[in-house]
Design a protein around this motif. Structure first.
Motif, mmCIF file in Angstrom:
data_model
loop_
_atom_site.group_PDB
_atom_site.id
_atom_site.type_symbol
_atom_site.label_atom_id
_atom_site.label_comp_id
_atom_site.label_asym_id
_atom_site.label_seq_id
_atom_site.Cartn_x
_atom_site.Cartn_y
_atom_site.Cartn_z
ATOM 1 N N ASN A 179 0.831 -1.205 0.000
ATOM 2 C CA ASN A 179 0.000 0.000 0.000
ATOM 3 C C ASN A 179 0.869 1.260 0.000
ATOM 4 N N ILE A 209 0.536 5.337 1.446
ATOM 5 C CA ILE A 209 -0.246 6.368 2.149
ATOM 6 C C ILE A 209 0.493 7.698 2.064
ATOM 7 N N THR A 210 -0.261 8.757 1.808
ATOM 8 C CA THR A 210 0.287 10.111 1.843
ATOM 9 C C THR A 210 0.366 10.540 3.296
ATOM 10 N N ALA A 218 1.846 13.612 6.081
ATOM 11 C CA ALA A 218 2.524 14.867 6.426
ATOM 12 C C ALA A 218 3.048 14.818 7.861
ATOM 13 N N LEU A 219 2.523 13.879 8.646
ATOM 14 C CA LEU A 219 3.050 13.716 10.009
ATOM 15 C C LEU A 219 4.270 12.818 9.906
ATOM 16 N N GLY A 269 3.412 9.354 11.602
ATOM 17 C CA GLY A 269 2.196 9.331 12.423
ATOM 18 C C GLY A 269 1.009 8.879 11.594
ATOM 19 N N ALA A 294 -3.041 7.444 11.615
ATOM 20 C CA ALA A 294 -4.292 7.307 12.383
ATOM 21 C C ALA A 294 -4.784 5.857 12.311
ATOM 22 N N ARG A 329 -6.811 4.251 9.358
ATOM 23 C CA ARG A 329 -6.229 3.982 8.022
ATOM 24 C C ARG A 329 -5.960 2.493 7.826
ATOM 25 N N TYR A 330 -6.139 2.033 6.611
ATOM 26 C CA TYR A 330 -5.750 0.664 6.256
ATOM 27 C C TYR A 330 -4.242 0.498 6.492
ATOM 28 N N SER A 331 -3.484 1.551 6.233
ATOM 29 C CA SER A 331 -2.026 1.508 6.424
ATOM 30 C C SER A 331 -1.656 1.182 7.864
ATOM 31 N N GLY A 365 -3.758 9.954 -0.735
ATOM 32 C CA GLY A 365 -4.164 10.617 0.494
ATOM 33 C C GLY A 365 -5.676 10.714 0.636
ATOM 34 N N LYS A 418 -7.834 7.983 -1.102
ATOM 35 C CA LYS A 418 -8.395 6.637 -1.341
ATOM 36 C C LYS A 418 -7.741 5.653 -0.377
ATOM 37 N N SER A 419 -8.488 4.595 -0.062
ATOM 38 C CA SER A 419 -7.936 3.604 0.861
ATOM 39 C C SER A 419 -7.486 2.353 0.116
ATOM 40 N N GLY A 420 -6.390 1.821 0.589
ATOM 41 C CA GLY A 420 -5.889 0.546 0.078
ATOM 42 C C GLY A 420 -6.837 -0.607 0.377
ATOM 43 N N LYS A 438 -3.311 0.927 -4.965
ATOM 44 C CA LYS A 438 -2.858 2.292 -5.286
ATOM 45 C C LYS A 438 -1.719 2.301 -6.298
#
Ligand SMILES: Cc1cc2nc3c(=O)[nH]c(=O)nc-3n(C[C@H](O)[C@H](O)[C@H](O)COP(=O)(O)O)c2cc1C
Length: 171
Positions: A30, A32-33, A35-36, A50, A52, A55-57, A84, A86-88, A93
């Motif tokens: 997968n 994931i975008t 910024a943390l 970081g 959440a 998230r699938y990630s 950032g 869409k979900s895996g 992706k």
């Protein structure tokens, strides 16, 4: 004159953060975008991301031993937005963005070929801090394009994508 503002508004007062595409092992892997993201230590060289729990990630990272931090350029903004939003869980992706996955040297997560910098990280610690969970990885291998320029990388905060801006002084 300064105003006291509450935390709902106050988090926006931070300057922009660097933006990354983090790749995580899975079937399929997968992206994931994020910024943390920050350097947690220089020696050893540790990078934390970081994520959440929704998230699938997050699910993938809990089961993973590693991840790769890929640094996108402004040319990859559409792919950054896709990964950032869409979900895996629902889409592959790599397939949908047509980003190219290439094998890493020391970790299972793939590199994104189009990103000029890739940090291969082995997870050494996790931190449950609040609404994001920090996955901290020791950097094992760093790949950098010979033509890499920091000016072309992306920053993000509070809904705004930016370029890093001009160099104003060296330390
Ligand atoms: C610019 C941008 C930055 C983001 N930064 C983060 C982040 O640091 N941590 C996080 O958990 N989600 C972040 N997100 C949200 C996730 O990328 C988004 O929820 C994504 O669809 C999750 O994908 P997944 O379900 O495949 O893990 C960001 C989204 C955008 C557009």
């Amino acid at each position: 004159m300064k105003q006291v503002i509450d935390e709902k508004e106050g988090w926006r007062a931070f300057p922009p953060f660097p933006l990354a595409l983090v790749t995580i092992p899975g079937s399929p892997p997968n992206i994931i975008t994020a910024a943390l993201i920050h350097v947690f230590s220089f020696d050893p060289f540790l990078i934390g991301v970081g994520i959440a729990p929704s998230r699938y990630s997050y699910e993938l990272l809990k089961a993973a031993k590693d991840f790769v931090v890929n640094i996108p350029t402004k040319e990859l903004l559409d792919q950054v937005m896709f990964c950032g939003t869409k979900s895996g869980r629902d889409v592959n992706k790599f397939e949908k963005t047509r980003l190219t996955d290439i094998p890493a040297k020391e970790v299972e997560a793939p590199l994104i070929s189009e990103c000029p910098v890739n940090f291969e990280c082995e997870i050494t610690q996790t931190l449950e801090t609040g609404d994001h969970y920090w996955f901290i990885g020791e950097v094992k291998v760093i790949h950098r394009d010979v033509n890499f320029s920091r000016e072309n990388t992306l920053c993000y905060w509070a809904g705004e994508f930016r370029l890093p801006g001009p160099l104003i002084r060296r330390r």
